[in-house]
Design a protein around this motif. Sequence first.
Motif, PDB file in Angstrom:
ATOM      1  N   THR A 103       1.164  -0.977   0.292  1.00 25.20           N
ATOM      2  CA  THR A 103      -0.052  -0.366  -0.144  1.00 25.20           C
ATOM      3  C   THR A 103       1.099   1.490   0.312  1.00 25.20           C
ATOM      4  O   THR A 103       0.799   2.785  -0.634  1.00 25.20           O
ATOM      5  CB  THR A 103      -1.132  -0.259   0.994  1.00 25.20           C
ATOM      6  N   GLN A 104       1.891   1.546   0.420  1.00 27.57           N
ATOM      7  CA  GLN A 104       2.714   2.578   0.906  1.00 27.57           C
ATOM      8  C   GLN A 104       3.226   2.930  -0.499  1.00 27.57           C
ATOM      9  O   GLN A 104       4.357   3.578  -0.684  1.00 27.57           O
ATOM     10  CB  GLN A 104       4.063   2.388   1.977  1.00 27.57           C
ATOM     11  N   ARG A 105       3.723   1.325  -1.258  1.00 23.23           N
ATOM     12  CA  ARG A 105       4.401   1.660  -2.596  1.00 23.23           C
ATOM     13  C   ARG A 105       3.698   1.913  -3.878  1.00 23.23           C
ATOM     14  O   ARG A 105       4.186   2.912  -4.003  1.00 23.23           O
ATOM     15  CB  ARG A 105       4.806   0.279  -2.902  1.00 23.23           C
ATOM     16  N   SER A 106       2.172   2.159  -3.404  1.00 23.06           N
ATOM     17  CA  SER A 106       1.522   2.719  -4.298  1.00 23.06           C
ATOM     18  C   SER A 106       1.548   3.997  -4.177  1.00 23.06           C
ATOM     19  O   SER A 106       1.025   5.369  -5.550  1.00 23.06           O
ATOM     20  CB  SER A 106      -0.010   2.363  -3.781  1.00 23.06           C
ATOM     21  N   GLY A 107       2.211   4.697  -2.462  1.00 22.30           N
ATOM     22  CA  GLY A 107       1.957   5.977  -2.611  1.00 22.30           C
ATOM     23  C   GLY A 107       0.729   6.303  -1.961  1.00 22.30           C
ATOM     24  O   GLY A 107       1.226   7.801  -1.672  1.00 22.30           O
ATOM     25  N   PHE A 108      -0.015   5.210  -1.112  1.00 17.16           N
ATOM     26  CA  PHE A 108      -1.266   5.947  -0.366  1.00 17.16           C
ATOM     27  C   PHE A 108      -0.606   5.266   1.388  1.00 17.16           C
ATOM     28  O   PHE A 108      -0.385   4.306   1.402  1.00 17.16           O
ATOM     29  CB  PHE A 108      -2.634   4.841  -0.511  1.00 17.16           C
TER      30      PHE A 108
END
Length: 128
Positions: free
Chosen positions: A75-80
């Motif tokens: 989720t963090q890698r998606s930018g969220f």
Amino acid sequence: MSILNARPVLASACLTAFFAGAAMAHHGWSWAEAELSELNGTIRTISMAPPHPSLEVETASDGVWRIELGNPRQTQRSGFVEGSAKIGDQIVVLGNRSLDPNEKRMKAVRITVAGKVYDIYPERIRMN
């Protein structure tokens, strides 16, 4: 090996099998439809806690849905990340709905908040 010495080994094997099965069931997609669906609504809750960040999204016609995101790193890698959205924001969710028509649950593949797109599972997005 005596029966007394075998107990810890057997107990360990049983626990390993149990947790492996739970992990497979938790991380699989078998509970969800194969086709992607879109859901539009308002964010009511945000949780960034493991094992999967999640949102509760209220739609105008269907009530509140549980939206599961990827694991925290994904989720963090998606930018969220924390602060990317707030309660009351409008959201568009592209994802896979539960096979159970009575369960308001979706695994998000992409979410869009305030015009910003977060591809959580980009490999699952089919372009027509």
